[in-house]
Every structure is written in C-alpha cells, then in structure tokens.
Design an enzyme around this catalytic site. Structure first.
Site, short mmCIF file in Angstrom:
data_model
loop_
_atom_site.label_atom_id
_atom_site.label_comp_id
_atom_site.label_asym_id
_atom_site.label_seq_id
_atom_site.Cartn_x
_atom_site.Cartn_y
_atom_site.Cartn_z
CB CYS A 2 0.15 -5.34 0.53
SG CYS A 2 -0.26 -6.08 2.24
N1 GLN Z 1 -0.18 -10.29 5.77
C1 GLN Z 1 0.26 -9.12 5.68
C2 GLN Z 1 -0.34 -8.04 6.42
O1 GLN Z 1 -1.51 -8.59 6.92
C3 GLN Z 1 0.51 -8.79 4.07
C4 GLN Z 1 -0.90 -8.60 3.50
C5 GLN Z 1 -0.99 -8.66 2.10
O2 GLN Z 1 0.13 -8.67 1.32
N2 GLN Z 1 -2.04 -8.34 1.74
O3 GLN Z 1 -0.17 -6.83 6.44
#
Ligand code: GLN
Length: 264
Positions: A2
């Site tokens: 994210c």
């Molecule tokens: N693992 C976390 C989620 O699924 C963060 C994902 C990410 O950083 N892409 O929200």
C-alpha cells in the site's frame, strides 16, 4: 504494498494534503512511482483525522472501493480541515479480508496505525513472536489481516507503556525474527507525534518550520523531500525529525540516531 501518509502541522483541508499535491496519495493509488510490490492500490482506502480543538478520538472515513471511485470523497476532502492526518490506499495481500474494516488506518483511542507490507503465513506466527492473543484481543481485531494483527501487537505495547518508537521497533524485531521476509513499514500517530518504520519498502519525509509529512513516496520534484534509510525508525513532531537505526539493534537496546533535525 500500500501507500500511506501522515501529516502534522497547521490545519489544511484533506484535499490540500491528499488529493491536490503533485503525485498525491490519491494519484499514488493508480500510478505509484516507487512501489516495489504490487502495481496499483485499488482495494480500498482510509483517512483518519483529528478534529480541530477536539481532544477526543480521531475520526475515520474508510471504503473498500478504489479511492478514485468514491463520489463522496471530493466533498469531504474540500470541507474537512485538520492539523493531524493519517491516510492510506490499499493493495490487499492475498488471504486477508477485503472489506473496509481492513483499510487502514486502524484505530484505538487516540491512535491511528497503518502498515505497508506483508507477513507470509501470518496466521501461523508462533507464540514467541509476541502472539499470545487473549480472547479480548482476538475479538478486538478489526479485520482478518496481517496489518490488524500487527496493530494488536503494537497497541498492546502502547497500553503497557512503551513509547511509540519502542513499540514499533519491538514489533518489527519480533516479527522479522519469525518471518525474515516480512515487509514492515509501519506508521503510527496520536495526532501530536508520528512514528514510522522503514523495513522493506520506501519511506520519505518532508519537514518545514512548523509541519512534517511522512509518506511512502515523495512528490517527483525535489522540494524538500528526504528519504529515510532502509531499516530505520523515524520519530517526528511538528518541529523535529529523528531517524534511528532499526537493523542490528538488539531488543531492548537504545537505537542509534543516524539523522536529527530540529527547528523551532
Ligand atoms: N498486508 C496489508 C493489507 O493487506 C498491507 C498491504 C500492502 O501494503 N499492500 O492490507
């Protein structure tokens, strides 16, 4: 991965912080420039902000749709102002829940929390990774998501009296000991200070006399953004930024400052 952002400073509209700037968090949802894992951040978004002159909990607005697909957002972002904001756009990790409860920021009391990254086999983390969840903690998990689990681990330490930096650093150390491939860029604020780790993805910050922004990505123009090194812990207030080393710091030992900046 994210993308996330936190801001402390003079009150600004959410639009000024999140959607209007060049290469804003909004734009990073479909065109991130430095993202190392995943391509777009279209699995939801969340904004947390501290209402001005209100000593209580921050407010949140979270959706499970791409940030560009929310017709309510422009009205909210042009009318809500805040001096302290934490927001994120999400690219969901496989095996996590997809509803808005899994969109950061997570919240407990005054705290807002976000995680860029992933922990492989997170449901099987061993108890010695700090994970003896009691029933109340388990039920308090906002979502079935590695980030929600990290928030349980961090918030339990905050409740026990750890400083924000100590809590983040300890959880990164515990988690990577059990899952060396975990990516753990954590971001935490109580509206007065920001703590963030860089462990596996990018982290930048920009500080001026009375404001600070900490974000996964800078704007493309070199207008005061600096990169936090990998394996670092960043601690910021409106007036100060300190960067400490995460890597190689034994559990319990004080981290070594690698950069410090103070303006009043
Ligand atoms: N693992 C976390 C989620 O699924 C963060 C994902 C990410 O950083 N892409 O929200």
């Amino acid at each position: 991965m994210c993308r996330h952002l936190a801001y402390l400073g003079p009150p600004r509209t959410l639009a000024e912080l999140l959607t209007a700037p060049p290469h804003s968090l909004y734009q990073q949802s479909w065109a991130p420039l430095r993202q190392r894992h995943g391509t777009v951040n279209a699995d939801g978004f969340g904004i947390g902000w501290y209402p001005p002159e209100d000593g209580t909990e921050p407010a949140r607005y979270r959706r499970a749709v791409p940030i560009w697909a929310d017709p309510n957002l422009p009205d909210l972002t042009r009318t809500i102002r805040s001096a302290a904001v934490l927001a994120a756009v999400r690219s969901a990790t496989a095996g996590t829940s997809q509803d808005e409860a899994a969109a950061a920021p997570y919240r407990t009391g005054r705290w807002l929390f976000s995680h860029n990254g992933a922990i492989d086999d997170w449901t099987g983390l061993p108890a010695d990774a700090g994970l003896r969840l009691d029933a109340a903690e388990l039920l308090a998990m906002e979502a079935s998501c590695d980030s929600a689990l990290l928030w349980v681990m961090v918030s339990r330490r905050l409740r026990a009296g750890d400083t924000p930096g100590d809590a983040l650093a300890a959880v990164v150390r515990q988690t990577r000991a059990a899952r060396p491939g975990a990516r753990l860029n954590l971001l935490l604020t109580d509206g007065r200070s920001i703590a963030a780790t860089r462990h596996g993805d990018t982290l930048w910050y920009r500080a001026a006399a009375d404001r600070v922004t900490v974000a996964s990505e800078p704007s493309p123009t070199p207008d005061g953004w600096r990169e936090a090194p990998d394996q670092s812990l960043l601690l910021a207030t409106r007036h100060t930024v300190r960067i400490l080393r995460l890597s190689g710091t034994p559990a319990g030992a004080p981290a070594v400052p690698v950069a410090e900046r103070t303006r009043t």
